[in-house]
Design a protein around this motif. Structure first.
Motif, mmCIF file in Angstrom:
data_model
loop_
_atom_site.group_PDB
_atom_site.id
_atom_site.type_symbol
_atom_site.label_atom_id
_atom_site.label_comp_id
_atom_site.label_asym_id
_atom_site.label_seq_id
_atom_site.Cartn_x
_atom_site.Cartn_y
_atom_site.Cartn_z
ATOM 1 N N GLY A 98 0.947 -1.632 0.198
ATOM 2 C CA GLY A 98 -0.024 -0.383 -0.194
ATOM 3 C C GLY A 98 0.889 0.953 -0.104
ATOM 4 N N GLU A 99 1.952 0.964 -0.440
ATOM 5 C CA GLU A 99 2.983 2.501 -0.234
ATOM 6 C C GLU A 99 2.600 3.007 -1.146
ATOM 7 N N THR A 100 3.014 4.319 -0.998
ATOM 8 C CA THR A 100 3.713 5.359 -1.709
ATOM 9 C C THR A 100 4.866 5.389 -2.341
ATOM 10 N N VAL A 101 6.265 4.918 -3.213
ATOM 11 C CA VAL A 101 7.463 5.641 -3.038
ATOM 12 C C VAL A 101 8.252 6.296 -4.275
ATOM 13 N N PHE A 102 8.552 7.375 -4.072
ATOM 14 C CA PHE A 102 9.981 7.643 -4.947
ATOM 15 C C PHE A 102 10.677 6.771 -5.439
ATOM 16 N N ILE A 103 11.103 6.797 -6.714
ATOM 17 C CA ILE A 103 12.671 6.455 -6.579
ATOM 18 C C ILE A 103 13.188 7.195 -7.706
ATOM 19 N N GLU A 104 14.266 8.082 -7.280
ATOM 20 C CA GLU A 104 14.949 8.789 -8.152
ATOM 21 C C GLU A 104 15.563 8.804 -9.482
ATOM 22 N N GLY A 105 16.749 8.417 -8.812
ATOM 23 C CA GLY A 105 17.480 7.306 -10.250
ATOM 24 C C GLY A 105 18.702 6.591 -10.031
ATOM 25 N N GLY A 106 19.416 6.341 -10.950
ATOM 26 C CA GLY A 106 20.840 5.725 -10.681
ATOM 27 C C GLY A 106 20.827 4.229 -10.956
ATOM 28 N N SER A 107 21.816 3.769 -11.223
ATOM 29 C CA SER A 107 21.751 2.193 -10.993
ATOM 30 C C SER A 107 21.672 1.440 -10.155
ATOM 31 N N THR A 108 21.673 1.701 -9.256
ATOM 32 C CA THR A 108 21.462 0.927 -8.303
ATOM 33 C C THR A 108 20.306 1.414 -7.880
ATOM 34 N N ASN A 109 19.115 2.047 -7.779
ATOM 35 C CA ASN A 109 18.077 2.386 -7.688
ATOM 36 C C ASN A 109 17.164 1.864 -9.385
ATOM 37 N N ALA A 110 17.692 1.394 -10.560
ATOM 38 C CA ALA A 110 17.038 0.806 -11.353
ATOM 39 C C ALA A 110 16.899 -0.122 -11.627
ATOM 40 N N LEU A 111 18.323 -0.938 -10.722
ATOM 41 C CA LEU A 111 17.606 -2.956 -10.030
ATOM 42 C C LEU A 111 16.489 -2.710 -9.029
ATOM 43 N N LEU A 112 16.862 -1.821 -7.957
ATOM 44 C CA LEU A 112 15.371 -1.876 -7.285
ATOM 45 C C LEU A 112 13.431 -1.683 -8.466
#
Length: 246
Positions: A87-101
């Protein structure tokens, strides 16, 4: 420039990212010699060195950087994904590890993801929950949006957690980034009343870049790998940061 230098440039240009080990095997010289070659070629602007690899000179090729320290980054992404609740809303900013996230979270339809990264949005296009892509000036090098419109969008949105990619951290400077406009976007996120998480591999610690990240709003949590130096660990913990080692 010798023939080996030309071979290295061609390999990196074709592949986007090549490890030092593979370059040594391909060129038939030692890894020490390859690293010396990479130092010369980086000074000439032919490529860029990252931890254990050489990448094309573009400032922020996410696809290429995802391949460097891939196993470590994947473990970090898996751990970060476990922090996201139903149910959460999350912000994923950028970068290679965040892309894998984003890849890890793409199997879940019980969350909403907000991002400034068109690259990350592309990873989420076929499955998963709702995806909100912010507006702004499209920065081709990072495949992200930046600028005043992006900052305005962030100010009018709310989210439970924000995962941020960083370029460097040092005890003297704190967190820093290479790109002024992307740092401005991050600082807008940090101004929100939310749980902010720096998601990065340990190679970024000890590096200093021109632009400050979150100088007045520190990260609540840092997720990195266990190779981070003990001194850096103590410094982060002394600042009240939750340090999660994977």
């Amino acid at each position: 420039m010798n023939a080996r230098h030309q071979q290295i440039i061609q390999l990196v240009s074709e592949r986007g990212s090549v490890s030092v080990n593979e370059l040594a095997l391909t060129t038939g010289v030692s890894e020490v010699t390859v690293r010396q070659d990479l130092n010369v070629l980086e000074k000439g602007g032919f490529l860029r060195r990252v931890h254990g690899s050489a990448v094309t000179p573009e400032s922020d090729d996410v696809g290429a950087r995802m391949q460097t320290r891939f196993a470590v980054k994947k473990r970090l992404a898996e751990y970060a994904a476990s922090l996201v609740k139903t149910g959460e809303t999350v912000f994923i900013e950028g970068g290679s590890t965040n892309a894998l996230l984003a890849r890890e979270l793409s199997v879940r339809d019980d969350i909403t993801i907000i991002t400034v990264s068109h690259y990350i949005a592309g990873l989420l296009r076929e499955k998963g929950g709702d995806v909100i892509i912010l507006g702004g000036l499209f920065q081709r090098s990072s495949e992200s949006v930046v600028g005043p419109l992006t900052r305005l969008c962030i100010q009018h949105l709310n989210f439970h957690k924000a995962f941020i990619g960083i370029d460097g951290w040092d005890t003297a400077t704190g967190f820093t980034g290479r790109d002024m406009l992307r740092c401005d976007v991050v600082n807008a996120i940090m101004e929100k009343q939310t749980h902010t998480i720096a998601l990065t591999d340990s190679s970024k610690f000890g590096q200093i870049h021109p632009y400050s990240l979150a100088p007045s709003h520190p990260f609540k949590q840092v997720v990195t790998d266990a190779e981070i130096g003990e001194g850096y660990q103590k410094a982060l913990i002394s600042q009240g940061t939750i340090l999660s080692l994977v």
